[in-house]
Design a protein around this motif. Structure first.
Motif, PDB file in Angstrom:
ATOM      1  N   PRO A  80      40.042  16.859   7.834  1.00  0.00           N
ATOM      2  CA  PRO A  80      38.649  16.833   7.397  1.00  0.00           C
ATOM      3  C   PRO A  80      38.495  16.836   5.874  1.00  0.00           C
ATOM      4  N   PHE A  81      37.290  16.580   5.461  1.00  0.00           N
ATOM      5  CA  PHE A  81      36.835  16.795   4.088  1.00  0.00           C
ATOM      6  C   PHE A  81      35.759  17.865   4.196  1.00  0.00           C
ATOM      7  N   VAL A  82      35.903  18.965   3.449  1.00  0.00           N
ATOM      8  CA  VAL A  82      34.990  20.107   3.591  1.00  0.00           C
ATOM      9  C   VAL A  82      34.270  20.344   2.270  1.00  0.00           C
ATOM     10  N   ARG A  83      32.966  20.544   2.356  1.00  0.00           N
ATOM     11  CA  ARG A  83      32.170  20.905   1.183  1.00  0.00           C
ATOM     12  C   ARG A  83      31.570  22.289   1.425  1.00  0.00           C
ATOM     13  N   ILE A  84      31.916  23.229   0.544  1.00  0.00           N
ATOM     14  CA  ILE A  84      31.411  24.598   0.644  1.00  0.00           C
ATOM     15  C   ILE A  84      30.382  24.815  -0.461  1.00  0.00           C
ATOM     16  N   PHE A  85      29.207  25.270  -0.068  1.00  0.00           N
ATOM     17  CA  PHE A  85      28.120  25.528  -1.010  1.00  0.00           C
ATOM     18  C   PHE A  85      28.045  27.017  -1.334  1.00  0.00           C
ATOM     19  N   GLY A  86      27.835  27.336  -2.611  1.00  0.00           N
ATOM     20  CA  GLY A  86      27.654  28.713  -3.040  1.00  0.00           C
ATOM     21  C   GLY A  86      26.222  29.167  -2.798  1.00  0.00           C
ATOM     22  N   PRO A  87      25.944  30.433  -3.086  1.00  0.00           N
ATOM     23  CA  PRO A  87      26.846  31.408  -3.702  1.00  0.00           C
ATOM     24  C   PRO A  87      27.713  32.136  -2.674  1.00  0.00           C
ATOM     25  N   CYS A  88      28.979  32.333  -3.042  1.00  0.00           N
ATOM     26  CA  CYS A  88      29.888  33.090  -2.195  1.00  0.00           C
ATOM     27  C   CYS A  88      31.100  33.517  -3.020  1.00  0.00           C
ATOM     28  N   THR A  89      31.813  34.510  -2.494  1.00  0.00           N
ATOM     29  CA  THR A  89      33.057  34.987  -3.092  1.00  0.00           C
ATOM     30  C   THR A  89      34.184  34.809  -2.088  1.00  0.00           C
ATOM     31  N   GLN A  90      35.327  34.381  -2.569  1.00  0.00           N
ATOM     32  CA  GLN A  90      36.511  34.143  -1.751  1.00  0.00           C
ATOM     33  C   GLN A  90      36.174  33.339  -0.485  1.00  0.00           C
ATOM     34  N   PRO A  91      35.799  32.068  -0.643  1.00  0.00           N
ATOM     35  CA  PRO A  91      35.529  31.239   0.541  1.00  0.00           C
ATOM     36  C   PRO A  91      36.781  31.072   1.403  1.00  0.00           C
ATOM     37  N   ARG A  92      36.558  31.037   2.718  1.00  0.00           N
ATOM     38  CA  ARG A  92      37.654  30.884   3.678  1.00  0.00           C
ATOM     39  C   ARG A  92      37.152  30.078   4.863  1.00  0.00           C
ATOM     40  N   VAL A  93      37.973  29.129   5.318  1.00  0.00           N
ATOM     41  CA  VAL A  93      37.671  28.372   6.528  1.00  0.00           C
ATOM     42  C   VAL A  93      38.890  28.438   7.441  1.00  0.00           C
ATOM     43  N   GLU A  94      38.621  28.388   8.745  1.00  0.00           N
ATOM     44  CA  GLU A  94      39.700  28.568   9.719  1.00  0.00           C
ATOM     45  C   GLU A  94      39.426  27.734  10.957  1.00  0.00           C
ATOM     46  N   ASN A  95      40.488  27.140  11.504  1.00  0.00           N
ATOM     47  CA  ASN A  95      40.417  26.545  12.831  1.00  0.00           C
ATOM     48  C   ASN A  95      41.037  27.552  13.787  1.00  0.00           C
ATOM     49  N   ARG A  96      40.203  28.337  14.452  1.00  0.00           N
ATOM     50  CA  ARG A  96      40.700  29.397  15.322  1.00  0.00           C
ATOM     51  C   ARG A  96      41.425  28.837  16.538  1.00  0.00           C
ATOM     52  N   THR A  97      41.171  27.583  16.875  1.00  0.00           N
ATOM     53  CA  THR A  97      41.857  26.956  18.005  1.00  0.00           C
ATOM     54  C   THR A  97      43.338  26.784  17.713  1.00  0.00           C
ATOM     55  N   THR A  98      43.671  26.437  16.477  1.00  0.00           N
ATOM     56  CA  THR A  98      45.074  26.245  16.101  1.00  0.00           C
ATOM     57  C   THR A  98      45.655  27.449  15.364  1.00  0.00           C
ATOM     58  N   GLY A  99      44.793  28.380  14.944  1.00  0.00           N
ATOM     59  CA  GLY A  99      45.256  29.557  14.228  1.00  0.00           C
ATOM     60  C   GLY A  99      45.590  29.301  12.769  1.00  0.00           C
ATOM     61  N   LYS A 100      45.122  28.178  12.223  1.00  0.00           N
ATOM     62  CA  LYS A 100      45.414  27.844  10.829  1.00  0.00           C
ATOM     63  C   LYS A 100      44.163  28.008   9.972  1.00  0.00           C
ATOM     64  N   LYS A 101      44.372  28.384   8.707  1.00  0.00           N
ATOM     65  CA  LYS A 101      43.231  28.655   7.833  1.00  0.00           C
ATOM     66  C   LYS A 101      43.542  28.254   6.399  1.00  0.00           C
ATOM     67  N   LEU A 102      42.478  28.131   5.612  1.00  0.00           N
ATOM     68  CA  LEU A 102      42.590  27.887   4.177  1.00  0.00           C
ATOM     69  C   LEU A 102      41.763  28.947   3.471  1.00  0.00           C
ATOM     70  N   GLU A 103      42.417  29.742   2.635  1.00  0.00           N
ATOM     71  CA  GLU A 103      41.750  30.835   1.937  1.00  0.00           C
ATOM     72  C   GLU A 103      41.880  30.660   0.426  1.00  0.00           C
ATOM     73  N   PHE A 104      40.868  31.162  -0.279  1.00  0.00           N
ATOM     74  CA  PHE A 104      40.918  31.198  -1.733  1.00  0.00           C
ATOM     75  C   PHE A 104      41.142  32.632  -2.194  1.00  0.00           C
ATOM     76  N   LEU A 105      41.563  32.775  -3.422  1.00  0.00           N
ATOM     77  CA  LEU A 105      41.845  34.097  -3.974  1.00  0.00           C
ATOM     78  C   LEU A 105      40.570  34.939  -4.026  1.00  0.00           C
ATOM     79  N   SER A 106      40.733  36.245  -3.925  1.00  0.00           N
ATOM     80  CA  SER A 106      39.580  37.150  -3.908  1.00  0.00           C
ATOM     81  C   SER A 106      38.810  37.126  -5.231  1.00  0.00           C
ATOM     82  N   SER A 107      39.441  36.669  -6.290  1.00  0.00           N
ATOM     83  CA  SER A 107      38.781  36.602  -7.597  1.00  0.00           C
ATOM     84  C   SER A 107      37.948  35.341  -7.784  1.00  0.00           C
ATOM     85  N   PHE A 108      38.017  34.422  -6.821  1.00  0.00           N
ATOM     86  CA  PHE A 108      37.320  33.138  -6.966  1.00  0.00           C
ATOM     87  C   PHE A 108      35.933  33.202  -6.337  1.00  0.00           C
TER      88      PHE A 108
END
Length: 198
Positions: A100-128
């Protein structure tokens, strides 16, 4: 690189396949009536075709931890975990997984997305963090992360590589979750994808 568009019949939807030239030849006496005769050969870049129309779906944010109520008694019945907040069920058509191509809109801290079906995720640092009015473009196929879509503003270094994977959407039902550490309205994650066909 270009696309070849095709369909199997007028009743079927168009598909496309990315191709590149592999050979270009011309005969010695290729000029005839001021026209050139050229032979071209093409090859598929990745071996799969895709739908012509880009599809998308939104995932509203949910919290990191959902507290329940505890009891001092033990019962002989167990219940499975509930679906977390910030989760969307999406059925992906086609015959092969798609990145996929994902667009995340703010405001937010430490954005994270996950495909719970496969158990895989993409996380950003807590400072971001993303401020109100900012967005983050994440290209899972190219492995690119751009602030406000600007190639000069890469945020690839903000990905927490210790826990992150560039996960696909699989054929069938996917349970997709967007769960930043903190967020405010109108924070949202929008997934864009093309159905893939072998």
């Amino acid at each position: 690189r270009t696309y070849l568009y095709y369909r199997f019949s007028s009743a079927k939807a168009f598909r496309r396949i990315k191709i590149r030239t592999t050979n270009a030849q011309r005969p010695y006496n290729f000029l005839k009536n001021n026209f050139g005769i050229v032979s071209l050969a093409w090859r598929s870049v990745d071996g799969v075709s895709e739908g012509v129309d880009q599809l998308s779906f939104d995932v509203a944010p949910g919290g990191t931890l959902e507290l329940g109520r505890t009891y001092d008694r033990v019962y002989d019945r167990a219940y499975p975990d509930s679906t977390p907040l910030g989760t969307t069920l999406k059925t992906i058509i086609g015959t092969d997984e798609t990145l996929p191509f994902v667009r995340i809109f703010g405001p937010c801290t430490q954005p994270r997305v996950e495909n719970r079906t496969t158990g895989k995720k993409l996380e950003f640092l807590s400072s971001f963090s993303l401020l109100a009015g900012e967005w983050l473009d994440i290209d899972f196929k190219e492995g690119a992360v751009l602030l406000n879509g600007n190639p000069a503003n890469s945020r690839y270094d903000k990905v927490d590589s210790s826990v992150s994977e560039w996960f696909p959407l699989i054929v069938g039902v996917n349970q997709i979750r967007y769960y930043p550490l903190s967020f405010s309205i109108p924070s949202l994650a929008t997934f864009f994808y093309y159905p893939k066909f072998l």
